[in-house]
Design a protein around this motif. Structure first.
Motif, PDB file in Angstrom:
ATOM      1  N   ARG A 179       4.526   1.541   1.413  1.00 15.13           N
ATOM      2  CA  ARG A 179       5.628   1.504   0.149  1.00 15.13           C
ATOM      3  C   ARG A 179       6.656   2.726   0.252  1.00 15.13           C
ATOM      4  O   ARG A 179       7.869   2.566   0.300  1.00 15.13           O
ATOM      5  CB  ARG A 179       4.949   1.523  -1.260  1.00 15.13           C
ATOM      6  CG  ARG A 179       5.971   1.306  -2.319  1.00 15.13           C
ATOM      7  CD  ARG A 179       5.140   1.386  -3.683  1.00 15.13           C
ATOM      8  NE  ARG A 179       3.626   1.450  -3.509  1.00 15.13           N
ATOM      9  CZ  ARG A 179       2.961   1.923  -4.587  1.00 15.13           C
ATOM     10  NH1 ARG A 179       3.600   2.672  -5.493  1.00 15.13           N
ATOM     11  NH2 ARG A 179       1.597   1.740  -4.536  1.00 15.13           N
ATOM     12  N   GLU A 203      -5.185  16.787   6.662  1.00 17.84           N
ATOM     13  CA  GLU A 203      -3.682  16.414   6.844  1.00 17.84           C
ATOM     14  C   GLU A 203      -2.733  17.141   6.472  1.00 17.84           C
ATOM     15  O   GLU A 203      -2.518  18.005   5.388  1.00 17.84           O
ATOM     16  CB  GLU A 203      -3.575  15.199   5.944  1.00 17.84           C
ATOM     17  CG  GLU A 203      -2.389  14.289   6.219  1.00 17.84           C
ATOM     18  CD  GLU A 203      -2.073  13.187   5.260  1.00 17.84           C
ATOM     19  OE1 GLU A 203      -2.825  12.942   4.451  1.00 17.84           O
ATOM     20  OE2 GLU A 203      -0.831  12.539   5.520  1.00 17.84           O
ATOM     21  N   LEU A 210       0.999  17.594   5.521  1.00 14.90           N
ATOM     22  CA  LEU A 210       2.104  16.712   4.948  1.00 14.90           C
ATOM     23  C   LEU A 210       3.220  16.837   5.201  1.00 14.90           C
ATOM     24  O   LEU A 210       4.195  15.941   5.202  1.00 14.90           O
ATOM     25  CB  LEU A 210       1.744  16.496   3.166  1.00 14.90           C
ATOM     26  CG  LEU A 210       0.585  15.823   2.665  1.00 14.90           C
ATOM     27  CD1 LEU A 210       0.628  15.936   1.146  1.00 14.90           C
ATOM     28  CD2 LEU A 210       0.462  14.478   3.026  1.00 14.90           C
ATOM     29  N   SER A 218      10.140  11.614   2.174  1.00 13.45           N
ATOM     30  CA  SER A 218      10.844  12.662   1.603  1.00 13.45           C
ATOM     31  C   SER A 218       9.579  13.443   0.452  1.00 13.45           C
ATOM     32  O   SER A 218       9.803  14.478   0.453  1.00 13.45           O
ATOM     33  CB  SER A 218      12.019  12.358   0.887  1.00 13.45           C
ATOM     34  OG  SER A 218      11.667  11.309   0.147  1.00 13.45           O
ATOM     35  N   ASN A 219       8.847  12.588   0.107  1.00 10.29           N
ATOM     36  CA  ASN A 219       7.866  13.343  -0.737  1.00 10.29           C
ATOM     37  C   ASN A 219       6.675  12.616  -0.862  1.00 10.29           C
ATOM     38  O   ASN A 219       6.051  11.848  -1.456  1.00 10.29           O
ATOM     39  CB  ASN A 219       8.416  13.153  -2.334  1.00 10.29           C
ATOM     40  CG  ASN A 219       7.634  14.124  -3.247  1.00 10.29           C
ATOM     41  OD1 ASN A 219       7.124  15.024  -2.867  1.00 10.29           O
ATOM     42  ND2 ASN A 219       7.621  13.782  -4.433  1.00 10.29           N
ATOM     43  N   PRO A 220       6.037  12.889   0.395  1.00 10.64           N
ATOM     44  CA  PRO A 220       4.413  11.992   0.747  1.00 10.64           C
ATOM     45  C   PRO A 220       3.507  12.770  -0.249  1.00 10.64           C
ATOM     46  O   PRO A 220       3.545  13.693  -0.829  1.00 10.64           O
ATOM     47  CB  PRO A 220       4.312  12.519   2.084  1.00 10.64           C
ATOM     48  CG  PRO A 220       5.033  13.992   2.461  1.00 10.64           C
ATOM     49  CD  PRO A 220       6.131  13.726   1.622  1.00 10.64           C
ATOM     50  N   VAL A 221       2.369  11.765  -0.046  1.00 10.84           N
ATOM     51  CA  VAL A 221       0.935  11.967  -0.743  1.00 10.84           C
ATOM     52  C   VAL A 221       0.143  11.782   0.311  1.00 10.84           C
ATOM     53  O   VAL A 221       0.197  11.089   1.540  1.00 10.84           O
ATOM     54  CB  VAL A 221       0.589  11.541  -2.019  1.00 10.84           C
ATOM     55  CG1 VAL A 221       1.623  11.661  -3.058  1.00 10.84           C
ATOM     56  CG2 VAL A 221       0.650   9.785  -1.313  1.00 10.84           C
ATOM     57  N   PRO A 222      -1.115  12.583   0.275  1.00 10.44           N
ATOM     58  CA  PRO A 222      -2.144  12.665   1.393  1.00 10.44           C
ATOM     59  C   PRO A 222      -2.565  11.105   1.606  1.00 10.44           C
ATOM     60  O   PRO A 222      -2.506  10.392   0.742  1.00 10.44           O
ATOM     61  CB  PRO A 222      -3.169  13.291   0.728  1.00 10.44           C
ATOM     62  CG  PRO A 222      -2.474  14.496  -0.147  1.00 10.44           C
ATOM     63  CD  PRO A 222      -1.400  13.509  -0.970  1.00 10.44           C
ATOM     64  N   GLN A 223      -2.879  10.669   2.737  1.00  9.90           N
ATOM     65  CA  GLN A 223      -3.223   9.476   3.439  1.00  9.90           C
ATOM     66  C   GLN A 223      -4.705   9.263   2.744  1.00  9.90           C
ATOM     67  O   GLN A 223      -5.498  10.283   2.976  1.00  9.90           O
ATOM     68  CB  GLN A 223      -3.096   8.976   4.789  1.00  9.90           C
ATOM     69  CG  GLN A 223      -1.675   9.054   4.979  1.00  9.90           C
ATOM     70  CD  GLN A 223      -1.575   8.604   6.482  1.00  9.90           C
ATOM     71  OE1 GLN A 223      -2.119   7.761   7.111  1.00  9.90           O
ATOM     72  NE2 GLN A 223      -0.643   9.338   7.336  1.00  9.90           N
ATOM     73  N   VAL A 224      -5.244   8.005   2.509  1.00  9.48           N
ATOM     74  CA  VAL A 224      -6.608   7.971   2.370  1.00  9.48           C
ATOM     75  C   VAL A 224      -7.257   7.094   3.529  1.00  9.48           C
ATOM     76  O   VAL A 224      -6.645   5.838   3.630  1.00  9.48           O
ATOM     77  CB  VAL A 224      -6.757   7.111   0.954  1.00  9.48           C
ATOM     78  CG1 VAL A 224      -8.418   6.868   0.820  1.00  9.48           C
ATOM     79  CG2 VAL A 224      -6.286   7.876  -0.332  1.00  9.48           C
ATOM     80  N   TYR A 257     -11.491  14.531   7.289  1.00 11.25           N
ATOM     81  CA  TYR A 257     -10.046  14.969   7.835  1.00 11.25           C
ATOM     82  C   TYR A 257      -8.955  15.802   7.122  1.00 11.25           C
ATOM     83  O   TYR A 257      -9.415  15.990   5.905  1.00 11.25           O
ATOM     84  CB  TYR A 257      -9.378  13.535   7.933  1.00 11.25           C
ATOM     85  CG  TYR A 257      -9.187  12.613   6.700  1.00 11.25           C
ATOM     86  CD1 TYR A 257     -10.373  11.844   6.147  1.00 11.25           C
ATOM     87  CD2 TYR A 257      -8.125  12.544   5.992  1.00 11.25           C
ATOM     88  CE1 TYR A 257     -10.259  10.979   4.818  1.00 11.25           C
ATOM     89  CE2 TYR A 257      -8.157  11.656   4.889  1.00 11.25           C
ATOM     90  CZ  TYR A 257      -9.159  11.109   4.280  1.00 11.25           C
ATOM     91  OH  TYR A 257      -8.902  10.334   3.049  1.00 11.25           O
ATOM     92  N   GLY A 272      -1.164  -1.138  -5.927  1.00 17.68           N
ATOM     93  CA  GLY A 272      -0.760  -0.871  -4.420  1.00 17.68           C
ATOM     94  C   GLY A 272      -1.695   0.260  -3.972  1.00 17.68           C
ATOM     95  O   GLY A 272      -1.458   0.822  -2.793  1.00 17.68           O
ATOM     96  N   PRO A 282       0.884  -1.133  -0.020  1.00 16.52           N
ATOM     97  CA  PRO A 282      -0.005   0.121   0.042  1.00 16.52           C
ATOM     98  C   PRO A 282       0.930   1.381  -0.095  1.00 16.52           C
ATOM     99  O   PRO A 282       2.181   1.102   0.433  1.00 16.52           O
ATOM    100  CB  PRO A 282      -0.841  -0.141   1.327  1.00 16.52           C
ATOM    101  CG  PRO A 282      -0.853  -1.445   1.620  1.00 16.52           C
ATOM    102  CD  PRO A 282       0.381  -1.758   1.335  1.00 16.52           C
ATOM    103  N   ILE A 283       0.346   2.235  -0.505  1.00 12.88           N
ATOM    104  CA  ILE A 283       1.246   3.525  -0.768  1.00 12.88           C
ATOM    105  C   ILE A 283       1.949   3.827   0.445  1.00 12.88           C
ATOM    106  O   ILE A 283       3.393   4.086   0.062  1.00 12.88           O
ATOM    107  CB  ILE A 283       0.250   4.785  -1.426  1.00 12.88           C
ATOM    108  CG1 ILE A 283      -0.533   4.258  -2.438  1.00 12.88           C
ATOM    109  CG2 ILE A 283       0.990   5.897  -1.428  1.00 12.88           C
ATOM    110  CD1 ILE A 283      -1.855   5.362  -2.816  1.00 12.88           C
TER     111      ILE A 283
END
Lengths: 466, 176
Positions: free
Chosen positions: A65, B71, B73, A432-438, B69, B96, A61-62
């Motif tokens: 990963r 967030e 980041l 270092s370069n995240p994306v928003p969580q779901v 929500y 994924g 999962p993102i």
């Protein structure tokens, strides 16, 4: 085959035979000047078969990963070989395993990734170990040794055509056979220590490898139907070596010039009696004037409590975040340190041999404890970790009455002088370069309340929406 | 006549005051513990302390799947909110990512308290096989910090910016 090629092959084989006769096959494998291209071709040739055997690639999962890749990236950054390109593949297998093949191909199974969870120190230990195999060319050397080609390739490399598809195919087949057996006991021990070094240099907690092995041994004892690290040697033996190496990450103690500055820096929190105050201000904890146990006043519930009744308590200290209470217990012949949670349950018992423990101090993140032991013929300070049962001697054997643990290490007093021993730096994983969580709503376990005349009965908990 | 007008005016004032009072009673101001933002959230949405983290503030609505929500980041490497949005959607839709991901509303320009961003709506399947809808706003704050506002549930109503989201976006304030 051209006449030239046959002649070159003959010449190479003669060189091989002569060298085998004179030196045997136990030539120094580490110095093998095998080209990285050959190594990469060899490993790359085995990758499709590995993927086939282990159920193909598993895509995590993102967020997991990105987190896994960040741990791997930090380790690769401190690796020394620049002639290989490291890649990480998660295999779709529930088996708990990880391995590396020549050319920088690192594999870890889905089962092991899930067993490790979000423990970055443990993941770094696994991946560091596998990177170490590549750094030291363990896989390549094992293949060549198996094929009886080591010495030949040491000296007669130029005489042979390595691009030969037959040779590559043969080597890849040998590699696949060896993966299931491992690269040899000594190679595994060496990879353990080099992997631990890599993890520490990359800013991960050195305890990771030890706590990982502890976790695996626990699983093993439960006789789970999984093949645990089937490619690796005896776990207990490896753990002993890794634990013994932990002390090497602490610096030799150096005298400190300004002791009062240390006390001010820490606000005196670690010094008695402030260290006995609950940081969350719920409990007042005291040693009873007479008798055993700990006397507590629970100011939230308005109750007086006795914890550890029947045990003779010498001293105690709250962890900086107030999650745990460390208690020195006199068992008669020796002392132990018990770590309790906020409800008074003993979560961990630390036995420092037959020694007397005079003082405990917590690390700033509340995961490690410094135990001051009284016997002069042993190390004055032993470190232990909540994540694993270890005793790490630090402080160069200087006796010590008490210590203050700051971010950059342990400051301790010995014979009225202050010393500092620097801790290995631990940096949390920041993607270092995240994306928003779901996110999705979480379900909680909740019992069903059943009223039966004058009684209330709680049924088995079931999943409900909060 | 004047008396009637006065009476009507007084009645109207009472109604307005009532409405205002009722309006204020139906929402509360949520301030980010890290002092990055504050906004107004309908009372029926309950803050979830155990689900929230220092980076994510989580609220549950009345429906079984209602979820709101915000967030923070941290630093991202994207040059614009559009880059952040596109990269995120690529990951959501790839292997994924989210199961059965489907973009239901393409990216559109939005503004949240003077910060330009992009919003979209999509559906995906959760672990129990339910089809969930999510409306998401992507923002890139000063110093390259990514930010996201999301509303999700099990119905398509979320993609039409329902009142709860309108309220959140209209009352949003940055404390940058």
């Amino acid at each position: 085959m051209a006449v030239d090629a046959v002649n070159r092959l003959r010449m190479g084989l003669w060189v091989c035979v002569l060298l085998v006769m004179f030196f045997g096959l136990a030539a120094p494998l580490q110095a093998s000047p095998i080209g990285a291209r050959f190594e990469s071709t060899l490993g790359g040739g085995a990758v499709p078969e590995i993927l086939k055997q282990y159920g193909g690639e598993h895509v995590l999962p993102i967020s997991q990963r990105l987190w896994t890749e960040e741990v791997f990236r930090r380790l690769v950054e401190v690796a020394e070989r620049e002639d290989v390109e490291y890649t990480l593949t998660v295999l779709n297998s529930s088996e708990l395993n990880a391995f590396a093949v020549p050319g920088g191909y690192i594999f870890i199974t889905r089962g092991l990734v899930n067993a490790i969870g979000r423990d970055e120190a443990r993941l770094a230990a696994v991946l560091g170990h596998e990177i170490a195999h590549i750094e030291k060319k363990h896989g390549l050397n094992a293949v060549l040794r198996q094929m009886g080609l080591t010495v030949l390739l040491e000296v007669g490399a130029m005489a042979l055509d390595f691009a030969s598809a037959d040779l590559i195919r043969l080597a890849s087949t040998t590699l696949l056979q060896l993966i299931t057996l491992g690269w040899g006991r000594e190679a595994e021990y060496e990879a353990d220590l080099i992997g631990q070094d890599l993890a520490v240099r990359a800013g991960f907690d050195s305890i990771g490898a030890v706590s990982l092995l502890d976790g695996l041994m626990n699983l093993d004892s439960e006789d789970l139907p999984m093949k645990l690290f089937r490619t690796h040697p005896d776990t207990k033996d490896r753990r002993v070596r890794l634990e013994a190496n932990l002390a090497s990450y602490w610096s030799e103690p150096a005298a400190v010039e300004e002791p009062h500055m240390l006390e001010r820096l820490n606000g005196g929190r670690n010094l008695a009696p402030a260290r006995r105050n609950d940081p969350r201000r719920r409990y007042q904890v005291m040693l009873p004037e007479e008798g055993t146990g700990l006397l507590l006043i629970d100011e939230q519930a308005g109750q007086t409590l006795i914890w550890l009744d029947g045990s003779l308590i010498k001293d105690f200290a709250w962890s900086p975040q107030g999650q745990h209470l460390a208690v020195i217990v006199d068992t008669g012949s020796h002392d132990q340190v018990w770590v309790c949670d906020r409800w008074g349950y003993v979560k961990k018992q630390v036995v420092a041999g037959t020694q007397r423990i005079t003082y405990v101090s917590w690390s700033p993140e509340g995961q490690q404890l410094a135990l001051h032991v009284a016997e002069p013929d042993s190390h004055g300070i032993l470190l232990t970790h909540l994540a694993a049962d270890v005793l790490v001697p630090v402080g160069g054997g200087l006796g010590s009455e008490y210590s203050i643990w700051l971010d950059n290490g342990l400051f301790f007093i010995s014979k009225e002088s202050w010393y500092h021993t620097a801790a290995p730096e631990v940096r949390p994983v920041t993607i270092s370069n995240p994306v928003p969580q779901v996110l999705q709503r979480q379900r909680i376990l909740s019992p069903t309340v059943v009223k039966e005349e004058n009684t209330i009965r709680l049924t088995r908990p079931s999943l409900t929406m909060p | 006549m004047l008396g009637k007008l006065r009476a009507a005016g007084a009645a109207l004032l009472v109604v307005v005051l009532f409405a205002l009072a009722a309006g204020t009673a139906q929402a509360f101001i949520f301030s980010d513990p890290a002092n990055l933002y504050s906004t107004s959230i309908a009372d029926s949405w309950v803050y979830q302390a155990y689900h929230s983290t220092p980076e994510i503030a989580v609220f549950y609505g009345e429906g079984d799947y209602d979820l709101l929500y915000f967030e923070t980041l941290g630093r991202v490497l994207d040059n614009s909110a559009e880059d952040l949005a596109k990269r995120s959607l690529e990951l959501y839709s790839a292997a994924g990512g989210l199961r059965d991901f489907q973009l239901e509303m393409p990216l559109i320009q939005v503004e949240v308290a003077d910060q330009k961003g992009l919003a979209c709506a999509y559906t995906y399947q959760d672990e129990r096989g339910n089809k969930l809808w999510e409306y998401r706003v992507f923002l890139l704050l000063p110093e390259g910090r990514g930010f996201s506002i999301a509303l999700s549930s099990d119905g398509p109503w979320v993609k039409n910016r329902p009142p709860v989201l309108e309220e959140v976006l209209a009352k949003w304030q940055w404390m940058l």
